[in-house]
Write a protein that holds these residues in place. Structure first.
Motif, PDB file in Angstrom:
ATOM      1  N   TYR A  74     163.142  26.324  76.333  1.00 49.69           N
ATOM      2  CA  TYR A  74     164.289  25.800  75.589  1.00 49.69           C
ATOM      3  C   TYR A  74     164.010  25.643  74.092  1.00 49.69           C
ATOM      4  CZ  TYR A  74     161.787  21.311  75.483  1.00 49.69           C
ATOM      5  OH  TYR A  74     160.852  20.330  75.254  1.00 49.69           O
ATOM      6  N   ASP A  94     166.292  26.311  70.986  1.00 49.79           N
ATOM      7  CA  ASP A  94     167.346  25.365  70.597  1.00 49.79           C
ATOM      8  C   ASP A  94     166.943  24.563  69.362  1.00 49.79           C
ATOM      9  OD1 ASP A  94     168.721  26.243  72.783  1.00 49.79           O
ATOM     10  OD2 ASP A  94     168.257  24.515  74.033  1.00 49.79           O
ATOM     11  N   ASP A 133     175.484  22.754  65.697  1.00 45.31           N
ATOM     12  CA  ASP A 133     175.788  22.372  67.078  1.00 45.31           C
ATOM     13  C   ASP A 133     174.926  21.153  67.395  1.00 45.31           C
ATOM     14  OD1 ASP A 133     176.281  22.068  69.763  1.00 45.31           O
ATOM     15  OD2 ASP A 133     176.381  24.217  70.148  1.00 45.31           O
ATOM     16  N   GLU A 139     175.102  18.661  69.438  1.00 46.22           N
ATOM     17  CA  GLU A 139     174.800  18.266  70.810  1.00 46.22           C
ATOM     18  C   GLU A 139     173.613  19.060  71.358  1.00 46.22           C
ATOM     19  OE1 GLU A 139     178.022  18.064  73.476  1.00 46.22           O
ATOM     20  OE2 GLU A 139     179.075  16.494  72.355  1.00 46.22           O
ATOM     21  N   VAL A 140     173.586  20.367  71.102  1.00 46.83           N
ATOM     22  CA  VAL A 140     172.455  21.191  71.537  1.00 46.83           C
ATOM     23  C   VAL A 140     171.162  20.704  70.886  1.00 46.83           C
ATOM     24  CG1 VAL A 140     171.425  23.503  71.415  1.00 46.83           C
ATOM     25  CG2 VAL A 140     173.826  23.233  72.055  1.00 46.83           C
ATOM     26  N   PHE A 141     171.250  20.405  69.592  1.00 40.64           N
ATOM     27  CA  PHE A 141     170.074  19.963  68.847  1.00 40.64           C
ATOM     28  C   PHE A 141     169.577  18.605  69.355  1.00 40.64           C
ATOM     29  CE2 PHE A 141     168.027  18.046  65.060  1.00 40.64           C
ATOM     30  CZ  PHE A 141     167.044  18.987  64.870  1.00 40.64           C
ATOM     31  N   TRP A 142     170.473  17.683  69.608  1.00 43.04           N
ATOM     32  CA  TRP A 142     170.076  16.364  70.088  1.00 43.04           C
ATOM     33  C   TRP A 142     169.482  16.434  71.496  1.00 43.04           C
ATOM     34  CZ3 TRP A 142     175.284  13.909  68.195  1.00 43.04           C
ATOM     35  CH2 TRP A 142     175.204  13.677  66.814  1.00 43.04           C
ATOM     36  N   ILE A 143     170.075  17.250  72.367  1.00 42.53           N
ATOM     37  CA  ILE A 143     169.532  17.407  73.718  1.00 42.53           C
ATOM     38  C   ILE A 143     168.126  18.006  73.655  1.00 42.53           C
ATOM     39  CG2 ILE A 143     169.779  18.696  75.881  1.00 42.53           C
ATOM     40  CD1 ILE A 143     172.826  18.305  75.565  1.00 42.53           C
ATOM     41  N   TYR A 144     167.937  18.947  72.725  1.00 47.62           N
ATOM     42  CA  TYR A 144     166.607  19.521  72.500  1.00 47.62           C
ATOM     43  C   TYR A 144     165.605  18.423  72.132  1.00 47.62           C
ATOM     44  CZ  TYR A 144     162.958  21.692  69.614  1.00 47.62           C
ATOM     45  OH  TYR A 144     161.762  22.039  69.051  1.00 47.62           O
ATOM     46  N   LYS A 186     164.871  16.309  75.199  1.00 44.72           N
ATOM     47  CA  LYS A 186     164.023  17.008  76.169  1.00 44.72           C
ATOM     48  C   LYS A 186     162.552  16.926  75.765  1.00 44.72           C
ATOM     49  CE  LYS A 186     166.995  20.510  78.299  1.00 44.72           C
ATOM     50  NZ  LYS A 186     167.244  21.963  78.430  1.00 44.72           N
TER      51      LYS A 186
END
Length: 466
Positions: A325, A328, A338, A340-345, A348
């Protein structure tokens, strides 16, 4: 009618897909029986996988040719079948149509594409060293994949890769028990309220253990994540949509005081990848001091397995089931593209750090704990040097620079005299064209990318040999 280049029962739980038969395999009418096939079997045995348990075949049923730089696969007439950027050509698709039918009709729960070409065929991405070991879904087959490096690549000098092949085949065997894509589910809280932050950090104060990771933008922390366990984390953003502040000045100040309390608590264990970076950054930019026990996954893994890569992407592929991942995180320059993608990264990273740390404990206890502890004890003096800097003699530095530049100029003049054609030695592409095309030297392949390289190690080998 079965192809003479396939082997095994199509009802097998594991299907292994190669690229094309070698000359020996063409003569014998069996796949994977040459040197790379023998290495594959050795890795299968190490993984507890028997050849008879698998269905084996290749994308193409005929021998293929490759360009010297590995950027094109052709049929025997020189017609292009596949390129890394363009993927399969119309001819390549036509020549592989029989294989595709067999793949769709077989009963495998998991497919193992060997190498970048097979990965590209089933997944649409050639980067085998990034995706190897990941549990993926094939858009072409709508079924589960566990990619592995092709054994032939290990035969070209990358001995350590056979350990990765064995590890990925072991994962494929585990995944073959079910056709379902059952990936880790992580509860990552993004867009938290102030109360969410306060409650989560208060829980960390009680549990005395947290995963932590920061992301930076314009020399400031753009977000920070804390994880309580491998499956739950909170991401605290400081940059919102368009680059504006996420919090009011008053709330951000209070949050940083809470973060400083967590990081400075001598009883709370902080777990992360390359934590000395996060610690030094927050010390310089936010006056946040880190105290207490440190669980650094990069240092721990590198002490236990010094020959392997130490990036979080590699460690994650070996000790967790989280698919690759890390791409990301390439949004860090403009995370609001983006968020949300960055924060989820970011979240994780904290979660998998805890998962990795817990998984590596038995190995640290097997004779490596003292070395790890002594390494972590160096953090304080290293942080002092990173923060305060070191004295440098500028005059001597300038003299050394001039001397080195003069030596480089002399070497460049010598190169012009001996080279058959003019090329830029600082250009990897021009170096590859010169040594691998003009000079006809067999290309050296990068461990990281699986592609031809003229890095320092390759140049040293060329020098010794030629």
């Amino acid at each position: 009618m079965p192809s003479k280049y396939e082997e095994g029962d199509p009802k097998s739980r594991i299907c292994i897909l190669g690229e094309a038969p070698s000359r020996m395999e063409t003569r014998m009418g069996r796949p994977f029986i040459g040197p790379s096939g023998k290495l594959l079997e050795s890795c299968m045995h190490a993984a507890g996988v028997a050849r008879k348990e698998c269905y084996l075949l290749n994308i193409w049923e005929e021998e293929v040719k490759k360009s010297r730089t590995g950027d094109r696969i052709m049929d025997q007439d020189g017609e292009t079948l596949w390129t890394p950027k363009g993927g399969m050509t119309a001819l390549g698709e036509h020549m592989s149509s029989t294989t595709l039918t067999r793949l769709k009709n077989c009963s495998a729960n998991v497919f193992v594409p060997l190498g970048g070409t097979a990965l590209s065929y089933l997944f649409g991405d050639t980067r085998i060293t990034k995706w190897r070991g990941s549990i993926l879904q094939s858009p072409r087959l709508d079924r589960k994949l566990v990619p592995a490096i092709h054994p032939a690549a290990s035969l070209r000098g990358n001995y350590l890769w056979r350990h990765l092949i064995a590890a990925d085949l072991k994962r494929a065997k585990e995944e073959s028990l079910s056709p379902e894509l059952d990936l880790p589910q992580r509860d990552i809280l993004i867009r938290p309220t102030f109360q969410d932050v306060e409650d989560y950090l208060a829980t960390i104060k009680k549990t005395k253990k947290t995963g932590v990771d920061i992301e930076c933008l314009n020399h400031q922390v753009s977000c920070i994540s804390f994880a309580l366990r491998w499956d739950t984390a909170i991401v605290i953003p400081f940059v919102g949509e368009g680059g504006e502040d996420y919090w009011s000045i008053e709330d951000e100040a209070k949050i940083w005081l809470m973060i400083a309390d967590i990081m400075g608590d001598p009883e709370i264990m902080k777990i992360g990848q390359n934590l000395i970076f996060d610690m030094s950054f927050m010390l310089r930019q936010n006056n946040v001091f880190t105290r207490g026990p440190i669980g650094d996954t990069m240092i721990a893994h590198h002490i236990v397995w010094p020959d392997f890569l130490k990036g979080l992407d590699f460690i994650c592929s070996m000790l967790t089931r989280e698919p690759y991942y890390k791409d990301d995180g390439k949004m860090w320059r403009k995370p609001w593209a983006d968020l949300e993608v960055f924060w989820i990264y970011n979240g994780k990273d904290s979660c998998v750090a805890i998962e990795i740390w817990d998984a590596i404990q038995p190995e640290l206890d097997d004779g490596f704990r003292r070395t790890y502890n002594e390494t972590i004890e160096l953090f304080d003096p290293l942080l002092f040097m990173m923060t305060k800097g070191m004295e440098v003699n500028k005059d001597e530095l300038q003299k050394t620079k001039q001397k080195v530049e003069a030596e480089i100029k002399t070497k460049e003049e010598e190169l012009v005299e001996v080279a058959e054609v003019s090329f830029n030695p600082l250009s990897p592409k021009q170096c590859q064209d010169y040594f691998y095309v003009t000079k006809g030297i067999k290309p050296y392949v990068s461990r990281k990318t699986g592609r031809p390289t003229t890095d320092d190690k390759a140049m040293a080998r060329i020098f010794r040999k030629h």
